[in-house]
Scaffold this active site. Structure first.
Site, PDB file in Angstrom:
ATOM      1  N   ASN A   1      46.116  36.928  33.977  1.00 15.99           N
ATOM      2  CA  ASN A   1      45.307  38.012  33.432  1.00 15.99           C
ATOM      3  C   ASN A   1      46.095  39.317  33.382  1.00 15.99           C
ATOM      4  O   ASN A   1      47.223  39.400  33.862  1.00 15.99           O
ATOM      5  CB  ASN A   1      44.048  38.192  34.285  1.00 15.99           C
ATOM      6  CG  ASN A   1      44.383  38.360  35.754  1.00 15.99           C
ATOM      7  OD1 ASN A   1      44.558  37.378  36.453  1.00 15.99           O
ATOM      8  ND2 ASN A   1      44.517  39.595  36.207  1.00 15.99           N
TER       9      ASN A   1
ATOM     10  N   ASP B   1      39.601  39.092  34.072  1.00 16.54           N
ATOM     11  CA  ASP B   1      40.377  38.243  34.992  1.00 16.54           C
ATOM     12  C   ASP B   1      40.301  36.769  34.579  1.00 16.54           C
ATOM     13  O   ASP B   1      40.398  35.878  35.408  1.00 16.54           O
ATOM     14  CB  ASP B   1      39.882  38.424  36.445  1.00 16.54           C
ATOM     15  CG  ASP B   1      40.788  37.760  37.474  1.00 16.54           C
ATOM     16  OD1 ASP B   1      41.979  37.566  37.179  1.00 16.54           O
ATOM     17  OD2 ASP B   1      40.293  37.419  38.569  1.00 16.54           O
TER      18      ASP B   1
ATOM     19  N   ASN C   1      38.771  26.769  38.435  1.00 17.95           N
ATOM     20  CA  ASN C   1      39.883  27.516  39.003  1.00 17.95           C
ATOM     21  C   ASN C   1      41.086  26.582  39.193  1.00 17.95           C
ATOM     22  O   ASN C   1      41.234  25.611  38.461  1.00 17.95           O
ATOM     23  CB  ASN C   1      39.427  28.222  40.289  1.00 17.95           C
ATOM     24  CG  ASN C   1      40.182  29.516  40.522  1.00 17.95           C
ATOM     25  OD1 ASN C   1      41.395  29.511  40.655  1.00 17.95           O
ATOM     26  ND2 ASN C   1      39.477  30.636  40.553  1.00 17.95           N
TER      27      ASN C   1
ATOM     28  N   CYS D   1      41.413  45.066  52.544  1.00 14.46           N
ATOM     29  CA  CYS D   1      40.913  44.071  53.503  1.00 14.46           C
ATOM     30  C   CYS D   1      40.230  42.870  52.862  1.00 14.46           C
ATOM     31  O   CYS D   1      40.266  41.763  53.400  1.00 14.46           O
ATOM     32  CB  CYS D   1      39.918  44.721  54.464  1.00 14.46           C
ATOM     33  SG  CYS D   1      40.412  46.344  55.065  1.00 14.46           S
TER      34      CYS D   1
ATOM     35  N   MET E   1      48.273  39.265  60.812  1.00 15.54           N
ATOM     36  CA  MET E   1      47.659  40.547  60.442  1.00 15.54           C
ATOM     37  C   MET E   1      48.762  41.573  60.213  1.00 15.54           C
ATOM     38  O   MET E   1      49.444  41.988  61.152  1.00 15.54           O
ATOM     39  CB  MET E   1      46.721  41.015  61.565  1.00 15.54           C
ATOM     40  CG  MET E   1      46.204  42.443  61.411  1.00 15.54           C
ATOM     41  SD  MET E   1      45.046  42.662  60.028  1.00 15.54           S
ATOM     42  CE  MET E   1      44.808  44.450  60.095  1.00 15.54           C
TER      43      MET E   1
HETATM   44 CA    CA Z   1      43.678  37.348  38.735  1.00 15.25          CA
END
Ligand code: CA
Length: 688
Positions: free
Chosen positions: A274, A319, A406, A619, A661
């Site tokens: 995209n 997208d 997907n 996040c 993290m």
């Molecule tokens: Ca994408």
């Protein structure tokens, strides 16, 4: 003398059998093109055609009832498991979390060797871009090829797991990542990358020599700044379809999945990504198709030069990338056999395209699609619904950014003539109200879309199905409901079966003709990886990795409803045979996260609202929409570390690299405080 001769003959036969069983498969162009040999599973899509179809039929509609566990392997260091294992001469090869590679004896489940590319250490701040996802690896002769989220491509010795070479394929200062599978062809290996939401990226693919690791060619997907000159005439052509200063935004078009090698035309066929950003009014304000975003592009495999393209979404704004896997097939269409490709990208249409020249043959909707009414077969272009373009207003559009389909690969069974597609039906609300389109910019390592993107994804926001699609008639043959909404890709066999893993932990076999469920077993955790099948010592085996993961987990409450919080359930590799005698492990039931409240804290609503925006940028990708984790990372609402501001501030700014993290050291005190108030507010909200 006679008896001596007899013994000699017996000895020779024994030698031949032994030699036969040890004759190593040479994984080359011939083997990777061979659709009839199903002893092995040699490539991501089994062979070059990506059909995920096996001619094995020992397990069929009747015998499947006796399908049971042979062995399982605990994978305590792993989290996300999305990899398609390869099976070569009785050894399984697969990638776990952070592209750690294992070779496992398919007879016993014992680990032969492991290779750890030390991704967490190498990635450093680029851990912000991607969690631990890898969809698999490639095999060529005696080598394995694997890529890492930090942008490396590695070649390993398949016998020992020893590193032979590694090459960095991305700029290490940029927010780029690889979750995809390198594809091999003719002694070469090709890889792309992801990052359209994280930086001003200009997509490309690169081919390397498998022997030396040297770069052979690179092909960019979108044009760069015209002032720098174009790399080739395809880029010059593409630039005519862009407006404004698109190169300042990179443009996008990354190839993070969906590369197919077509040996019949010696071409690479790839699906492209995209736009960066999603909003065309920002990246190309005067409009335009924006080639080669959301396209299928064919390149000459030897030179990397452009051959043809077909764009699925001209002027992309939702997208709707075309990075889904591309299957090669021969279809009988109005009395002639055509060499076609089959493609079901995010945008909700199923395309049949001529591989010779990229000409569209047919396209139909596989689910609820509102952004376009149909594809005009004369022009090859979608007929758009003007209401779907959110220009100065909001628009509720089907499908969502999740896609109607997907990366979970569909399979194609040449006997039934059907493609088996894991589908999702879900809308998304797009709006750019309140965004200063002229001032908008990408920021390295911050997830930005150029549209508003905040809030949780409710449990009932979408539904999912396994769809059997007839590509000749371009219509549904059958469909069965799947749990919402993130289920595995499919495997289909000459035993007239389709195998699929589900979000609720069930591994299921269906009758490929009518979709009747003929076998099922619960494996104790949501399944995101597709099954493979192969033969060891004359027996058909089925293997599947069980480890909840992938992009669908960012959909907050929608993903969390299954009860697979971060690392709460064991990750495993399971292998099944008919009448297997293995003992299933104990399974821990699903558990729902209980948010912790800090009742004495007075939440500052203004800060929480600002924190929601910071959360989306920094996040959400791992910790989920609405601060509800689908399981990729800890649920911040239930984390003791996020109860107390000082502890929260320390983990955000310093990170905890061994836990995966990263540090967000570039965040201001105000941003961290806003984030804290946002997380505390969400912990108090009752989520639906
Ligand atoms: Ca994408």
């Amino acid at each position: 003398m006679m008896s001596g001769m007899k013994e000699f003959i017996v000895f020779c036969i024994a030698l031949c059998i032994a030699a036969g069983s040890y004759a190593a498969t040479v994984v080359d162009d011939r083997a990777l093109s061979d659709e009839t040999d199903s002893k092995n599973w040699l490539a991501y899509g089994k062979t070059y055609s990506e059909k995920r179809f096996s001619t094995l039929d020992e397990i069929d509609l009747q015998s499947v009832k006796q399908l049971s566990l042979k062995w399982y392997l605990d994978l305590p260091k792993d989290n996300t498991l999305t990899s398609t294992p390869l099976a070569v001469d009785g050894t399984l090869f697969f990638t776990g979390s952070y592209s750690r590679v294992k070779a496992v004896d398919a007879k016993t489940g014992s680990v032969l060797w492991e290779y750890d590319p030390k991704v967490v250490e190498v990635a450093g701040k680029r851990l912000k871009n991607m969690w631990d996802t890898s969809r698999g690896l490639a095999f060529w002769k005696n080598r394995l090829l694997v890529a890492t989220i930090d942008g490396r491509l590695l070649a390993l010795d398949a016998k020992t797991g020893q590193l032979l070479w590694e090459n960095i394929t991305t700029d290490v200062n940029r927010a780029l990542y690889i979750t995809g599978v390198p594809k091999v062809f003719g002694g070469r290996v090709i890889i792309g990358n992801g990052g359209t939401e994280h930086t001003a990226v200009r997509g490309y693919v690169t081919a390397y020599d498998i022997e030396t690791g040297n770069q052979l060619w690179r092909w960019f997907v979108v044009p760069g700044n015209p002032a720098d000159g174009f790399e080739n005439s395809a880029m010059e052509m593409a630039a005519k379809t862009w407006t404004g200063d698109w190169w300042k935004f990179g443009g996008g078009g990354t190839v993070w999945n969906g590369i197919t090698y077509d040996p019949e035309f010696d071409q690479i066929i790839m699906g492209t990504g995209n736009g960066t950003p999603w909003n065309r009014r920002i990246r190309s304000p005067g409009g335009g198709d924006n080639l080669f975003l959301c396209s299928i592009v064919a390149l000459d495999a030897s030179t990397g030069s452009y051959k043809w393209h077909y764009q699925t979404v001209p002027g992309e704004a939702w997208d709707y990338n075309s990075n889904m896997d591309i299957i090669l097939a021969d279809l009988k269409l109005s009395d002639s056999s055509r060499k076609v490709l089959l493609h079901a990208p995010k945008n909700g249409f199923f395309y049949v395209i001529d591989r010779k020249d990229g000409k569209l043959i047919s396209a139909e909707k596989i689910g609820k699609v509102t952004w376009a009414s149909h594809i005009d077969l004369e022009t090859g272009r979608p007929v758009e619904n003007p209401e779907a373009r959110y220009e100065g207003k909001g628009a509720l559009v089907w499908p969502s950014t999740f896609g109607a389909h997907n990366w979970q690969a569909m399979s194609f069974n040449p006997i039934t003539g059907l493609a088996y597609i894991p589908t999702v039906e879900m809308p998304a609300y797009f709006s750019d109200e309140g965004i200063d389109l002229k001032a908008w910019r990408t920021k390295e390592f911050r997830m930005r879309f150029g549209v508003n993107f905040e809030g949780d994804t409710p449990k009932d926001w979408g539904s999912a199905a396994l769809l059997a699609w007839d590509p000749v008639k371009q219509e549904k043959a059958w469909s069965v409901e799947n749990p919402p909404s993130w289920n595995s890709g499919t495997l289909t066999t000459a035993g007239n079966l389709v195998f699929q893993g589900h979000a609720d932990g069930n591994f299921v076999a269906y009758d490929a003709t009518n979709g009747d469920q003929v076998w099922s077993i619960n494996l104790g955790l949501g399944i995101s990886a597709p099954a493979v099948t192969y033969e060891v010592e004359g027996t058909q085996h089925v293997s599947i990795l069980v480890g909840w993961g992938g992009g669908g987990l960012l959909f907050g409450s929608h993903a969390a409803q299954h009860g697979w919080p971060y690392r709460a359930h064991p990750r495993r590799l399971f292998t099944f045979v008919l009448n297997g005698k293995g003992q299933l492990p104990e399974f821990r039931p699903p558990v729902l996260v209980e948010p912790l409240d800090a009742p004495e804290l007075e939440i500052n609503e203004e800060l929480a609202a600002a924190g929601s925006k910071v959360y989306t940028e920094s996040c959400l990708w791992c910790h989920g929409t609405g601060a509800v984790s689908g399981g990729t990372a800890p649920d911040l609402r239930a984390s003791r570390l996020s109860l107390d501001y000082d502890a929260f501030r320390t983990i955000v700014l310093d990170g905890n690299i061994p836990l995966g993290m990263p540090s967000f050291e570039d965040h201001s005190e105000n941003e961290v405080r806003a984030l804290y108030h946002y997380v505390r507010r969400e912990a108090r909200v009752i989520k639906e």
